[in-house]
Scaffold this motif. Structure first.
Motif, PDB file in Angstrom:
ATOM      1  N   HIS A   1       0.826  -1.205   0.000  1.00  0.00           N
ATOM      2  CA  HIS A   1       0.000   0.000   0.000  1.00  0.00           C
ATOM      3  C   HIS A   1       0.860   1.254   0.000  1.00  0.00           C
ATOM      4  CE1 HIS A   1      -3.478   2.519   0.538  1.00  0.00           C
ATOM      5  NE2 HIS A   1      -2.836   3.149   1.501  1.00  0.00           N
ATOM      6  N   ALA A   2       1.968   1.202   0.760  1.00  0.00           N
ATOM      7  CA  ALA A   2       2.868   2.365   0.823  1.00  0.00           C
ATOM      8  C   ALA A   2       3.419   2.690  -0.561  1.00  0.00           C
ATOM      9  CB  ALA A   2       4.012   2.083   1.798  1.00  0.00           C
ATOM     10  N   ALA A   3       3.754   1.660  -1.322  1.00  0.00           N
ATOM     11  CA  ALA A   3       4.296   1.871  -2.668  1.00  0.00           C
ATOM     12  C   ALA A   3       3.237   2.517  -3.570  1.00  0.00           C
ATOM     13  CB  ALA A   3       4.770   0.549  -3.268  1.00  0.00           C
TER      14      ALA A   3
ATOM     15  N   VAL B   1       1.210   7.544  -6.352  1.00  0.00           N
ATOM     16  CA  VAL B   1       0.127   8.464  -6.734  1.00  0.00           C
ATOM     17  C   VAL B   1       0.159   9.748  -5.897  1.00  0.00           C
ATOM     18  CG1 VAL B   1      -1.271   6.521  -7.523  1.00  0.00           C
ATOM     19  CG2 VAL B   1      -1.665   7.440  -5.234  1.00  0.00           C
ATOM     20  N   HIS B   2       1.228   9.919  -5.119  1.00  0.00           N
ATOM     21  CA  HIS B   2       1.402  11.138  -4.317  1.00  0.00           C
ATOM     22  C   HIS B   2       0.225  11.397  -3.392  1.00  0.00           C
ATOM     23  CE1 HIS B   2       4.643  11.583  -7.136  1.00  0.00           C
ATOM     24  NE2 HIS B   2       3.797  11.681  -8.126  1.00  0.00           N
ATOM     25  N   ARG B   3      -0.249  10.368  -2.709  1.00  0.00           N
ATOM     26  CA  ARG B   3      -1.302  10.522  -1.713  1.00  0.00           C
ATOM     27  C   ARG B   3      -0.780   9.942  -0.414  1.00  0.00           C
ATOM     28  NH1 ARG B   3      -2.884  12.873  -5.203  1.00  0.00           N
ATOM     29  NH2 ARG B   3      -4.950  13.346  -6.009  1.00  0.00           N
ATOM     30  N   ASP B   4      -1.247  10.522   0.697  1.00  0.00           N
ATOM     31  CA  ASP B   4      -0.755  10.074   1.984  1.00  0.00           C
ATOM     32  C   ASP B   4      -1.938   9.968   2.947  1.00  0.00           C
ATOM     33  OD1 ASP B   4       0.995   9.352   3.959  1.00  0.00           O
ATOM     34  OD2 ASP B   4       1.529  11.410   4.487  1.00  0.00           O
ATOM     35  N   GLY B   5      -2.108   8.811   3.565  1.00  0.00           N
ATOM     36  CA  GLY B   5      -3.165   8.660   4.559  1.00  0.00           C
ATOM     37  C   GLY B   5      -4.489   8.215   3.968  1.00  0.00           C
TER      38      GLY B   5
ATOM     39  N   LEU C   1      -7.519   3.316  -0.149  1.00  0.00           N
ATOM     40  CA  LEU C   1      -7.218   3.398  -1.583  1.00  0.00           C
ATOM     41  C   LEU C   1      -6.557   2.112  -2.087  1.00  0.00           C
ATOM     42  CD1 LEU C   1      -7.441   5.711  -3.772  1.00  0.00           C
ATOM     43  CD2 LEU C   1      -4.982   6.015  -3.432  1.00  0.00           C
ATOM     44  N   ARG C   2      -7.045   1.574  -3.208  1.00  0.00           N
ATOM     45  CA  ARG C   2      -6.459   0.362  -3.781  1.00  0.00           C
ATOM     46  C   ARG C   2      -5.869   0.614  -5.169  1.00  0.00           C
ATOM     47  NH1 ARG C   2      -6.117  -0.663   0.372  1.00  0.00           N
ATOM     48  NH2 ARG C   2      -7.192  -2.118   1.750  1.00  0.00           N
ATOM     49  N   ALA C   3      -6.308   1.678  -5.809  1.00  0.00           N
ATOM     50  CA  ALA C   3      -5.845   1.925  -7.180  1.00  0.00           C
ATOM     51  C   ALA C   3      -6.059   3.382  -7.542  1.00  0.00           C
ATOM     52  CB  ALA C   3      -6.602   1.032  -8.156  1.00  0.00           C
ATOM     53  N   TRP C   4      -5.380   3.812  -8.597  1.00  0.00           N
ATOM     54  CA  TRP C   4      -5.493   5.197  -9.064  1.00  0.00           C
ATOM     55  C   TRP C   4      -5.332   5.189 -10.576  1.00  0.00           C
ATOM     56  CZ3 TRP C   4      -6.828   9.221  -6.056  1.00  0.00           C
ATOM     57  CH2 TRP C   4      -6.718  10.511  -6.608  1.00  0.00           C
ATOM     58  N   ALA C   5      -6.330   5.732 -11.261  1.00  0.00           N
ATOM     59  CA  ALA C   5      -6.294   5.716 -12.733  1.00  0.00           C
ATOM     60  C   ALA C   5      -5.970   7.092 -13.284  1.00  0.00           C
ATOM     61  CB  ALA C   5      -7.640   5.244 -13.279  1.00  0.00           C
ATOM     62  N   ARG C   6      -5.220   7.104 -14.369  1.00  0.00           N
ATOM     63  CA  ARG C   6      -4.997   8.321 -15.147  1.00  0.00           C
ATOM     64  C   ARG C   6      -5.372   7.998 -16.589  1.00  0.00           C
ATOM     65  NH1 ARG C   6      -0.118   8.077 -11.952  1.00  0.00           N
ATOM     66  NH2 ARG C   6      -0.070   9.641 -10.286  1.00  0.00           N
ATOM     67  N   PHE C   7      -4.938   8.831 -17.529  1.00  0.00           N
ATOM     68  CA  PHE C   7      -5.333   8.713 -18.931  1.00  0.00           C
ATOM     69  C   PHE C   7      -5.068   7.305 -19.489  1.00  0.00           C
ATOM     70  CE2 PHE C   7      -4.357   9.369 -23.494  1.00  0.00           C
ATOM     71  CZ  PHE C   7      -5.535   9.970 -23.904  1.00  0.00           C
ATOM     72  N   ASP C   8      -3.873   6.803 -19.262  1.00  0.00           N
ATOM     73  CA  ASP C   8      -3.544   5.488 -19.819  1.00  0.00           C
ATOM     74  C   ASP C   8      -2.706   4.643 -18.855  1.00  0.00           C
ATOM     75  OD1 ASP C   8      -1.219   6.903 -19.933  1.00  0.00           O
ATOM     76  OD2 ASP C   8      -0.818   6.558 -22.062  1.00  0.00           O
ATOM     77  N   THR C   9      -2.849   4.936 -17.549  1.00  0.00           N
ATOM     78  CA  THR C   9      -2.179   4.105 -16.548  1.00  0.00           C
ATOM     79  C   THR C   9      -3.121   3.836 -15.379  1.00  0.00           C
ATOM     80  OG1 THR C   9      -1.335   6.033 -15.348  1.00  0.00           O
ATOM     81  CG2 THR C   9       0.140   5.049 -16.997  1.00  0.00           C
TER      82      THR C   9
ATOM     83  N   ASP D   1      -2.395   2.614 -11.452  1.00  0.00           N
ATOM     84  CA  ASP D   1      -1.536   2.150 -10.377  1.00  0.00           C
ATOM     85  C   ASP D   1      -2.392   1.300  -9.458  1.00  0.00           C
ATOM     86  OD1 ASP D   1       1.247   3.450 -10.517  1.00  0.00           O
ATOM     87  OD2 ASP D   1      -0.116   5.114 -10.997  1.00  0.00           O
ATOM     88  N   LEU D   2      -1.975   0.085  -9.243  1.00  0.00           N
ATOM     89  CA  LEU D   2      -2.803  -0.873  -8.505  1.00  0.00           C
ATOM     90  C   LEU D   2      -2.009  -1.498  -7.373  1.00  0.00           C
ATOM     91  CD1 LEU D   2      -5.443  -2.698  -8.493  1.00  0.00           C
ATOM     92  CD2 LEU D   2      -4.203  -4.233 -10.023  1.00  0.00           C
ATOM     93  N   GLN D   3      -2.562  -1.447  -6.173  1.00  0.00           N
ATOM     94  CA  GLN D   3      -1.949  -2.187  -5.072  1.00  0.00           C
ATOM     95  C   GLN D   3      -2.157  -3.673  -5.356  1.00  0.00           C
ATOM     96  OE1 GLN D   3      -3.229  -1.039  -1.097  1.00  0.00           O
ATOM     97  NE2 GLN D   3      -2.661  -3.049  -0.281  1.00  0.00           N
ATOM     98  N   SER D   4      -1.095  -4.448  -5.306  1.00  0.00           N
ATOM     99  CA  SER D   4      -1.205  -5.870  -5.627  1.00  0.00           C
ATOM    100  C   SER D   4      -2.314  -6.524  -4.810  1.00  0.00           C
ATOM    101  CB  SER D   4       0.114  -6.588  -5.350  1.00  0.00           C
ATOM    102  OG  SER D   4      -0.088  -7.987  -5.457  1.00  0.00           O
ATOM    103  N   PRO D   5      -3.234  -7.235  -5.463  1.00  0.00           N
ATOM    104  CA  PRO D   5      -4.311  -7.921  -4.720  1.00  0.00           C
ATOM    105  C   PRO D   5      -3.776  -8.876  -3.643  1.00  0.00           C
ATOM    106  CG  PRO D   5      -4.738  -8.000  -7.086  1.00  0.00           C
ATOM    107  CD  PRO D   5      -3.366  -7.405  -6.910  1.00  0.00           C
ATOM    108  N   ARG D   6      -2.528  -9.297  -3.795  1.00  0.00           N
ATOM    109  CA  ARG D   6      -1.886 -10.140  -2.783  1.00  0.00           C
ATOM    110  C   ARG D   6      -1.882  -9.459  -1.413  1.00  0.00           C
ATOM    111  NH1 ARG D   6       3.266  -9.635  -1.135  1.00  0.00           N
ATOM    112  NH2 ARG D   6       3.804  -8.253  -2.868  1.00  0.00           N
ATOM    113  N   THR D   7      -1.858  -8.118  -1.407  1.00  0.00           N
ATOM    114  CA  THR D   7      -1.721  -7.393  -0.142  1.00  0.00           C
ATOM    115  C   THR D   7      -3.005  -6.674   0.280  1.00  0.00           C
ATOM    116  OG1 THR D   7      -0.989  -5.337  -1.200  1.00  0.00           O
ATOM    117  CG2 THR D   7       0.703  -6.958  -0.705  1.00  0.00           C
ATOM    118  N   TRP D   8      -4.124  -6.904  -0.424  1.00  0.00           N
ATOM    119  CA  TRP D   8      -5.375  -6.226  -0.039  1.00  0.00           C
ATOM    120  C   TRP D   8      -5.817  -6.667   1.339  1.00  0.00           C
ATOM    121  CZ3 TRP D   8      -9.044  -6.395  -4.935  1.00  0.00           C
ATOM    122  CH2 TRP D   8      -8.454  -5.618  -5.941  1.00  0.00           C
TER     123      TRP D   8
END
Ligand SMILES: [Zn+2]
Length: 265
Positions: free
Chosen positions: A55-57, A62-66, A70-78, A80-87
């Protein structure tokens, strides 16, 4: 890095060796998630999904803290997903859970790619309720959203329903004061600490828009933005009323408990 083709669309997956089996699960989930998202249009540009090992990674990327939720963050064509292994360290997520999350994030990519270009998409002024509502409805996440009753309760406790930011407050604030912000028109003050309320409101508002005005007009909102307009102008042209007027309509629906009167689900 590997490349996965789903229908006409391409998704690239980036992951570290320890997430190889999580990446397999993500690849399998994409088969259902891409078509759900593409209800709102094609992915013109291939999307890269980056699996983060913790989760820290993710928060760092995505430059968010706290934002513990949050599990994922979408932009135009990316994405960022926290690995489901660590959910969840005890119970690995069900395939449907991964599919829903990916469908949600991919819907953001579809929306951004239809609304603008690789550089213009963040400047379209798309409000949070429209962004998150479309993604939540496309992903079928209604079952995990708060009921409209929570929204009703929020407005019942608010001093000036829907007043949004900038409301002058005079003098003392005795007793239990309503919280700042409005889940629809001014969600920022509530987003981090009351994500359930904000995402629930977004889901119900977008579903209300679909039921009341139809999918074709919502498609046109995206098309108008793609034609160079900002959200406000696109919404007014496609739906026929300003977004602000629609938000007021939705607020009335909530405060009058319209979901009970309609007998709908
Ligand atoms: Zn989202």
């Amino acid at each position: 890095m590997e490349t996965i083709a789903v229908g006409e669309s391409t998704v690239r997956l980036e992951y570290q060796a320890r997430d190889a089996s999580a990446a397999r699960r993500v690849a399998e989930a994409l088969v259902k998630a891409v078509p759900s998202a593409e209800r709102w249009g094609q992915l013109r540009v291939p999307v890269t999904v980056v699996l983060h090992p913790s989760h820290a990674a993710l928060e760092e990327a995505v430059h968010r803290d706290g934002f513990a939720w949050l599990r994922a963050w979408a932009r135009f064509d990316t994405i960022d997903l926290q690995s489901p292994r660590t959910w969840n360290v005890i119970f690995p997520p069900a395939p449907a859970e991964i599919e829903e999350l990916l469908a949600h994030e991919l819907t953001h990519c579809v929306m951004y790619q239809r609304a603008g270009s690789a550089w213009s998409w963040p400047y379209k002024g798309i409000p949070l309720w429209f962004r998150e509502g479309m993604a939540s409805v496309a992903a079928g996440q209604g079952h995990k959203r708060s009921r409209p009753e929570s929204l009703w309760a929020f407005y019942a406790n608010a001093k000036t329903p829907g007043a949004g930011g900038g409301t002058p407050s005079a003098g003392g604030r005795p007793g239990r004061m309503p919280r700042d912000g409005d889940p629809i028109s001014d969600p920022e003050p509530l987003y981090q600490g009351d994500a359930d309320l904000v995402y629930g409101a977004a889901h119900h508002a977008f579903q209300f828009l679909l039921d009341r005005y139809g999918a074709e007009r919502v498609q046109r909102v995206l098309a108008e933005m793609g034609g160079g307009h900002g959200f406000e102008a696109a919404f007014r042209t496609a739906i026929g009323i300003p977004a602000e007027a629609f938000e007021a309509e939705f607020r009335r629906y909530v405060t009058w408990r319209g979901w009970e009167a309609c007998g709908g689900g």
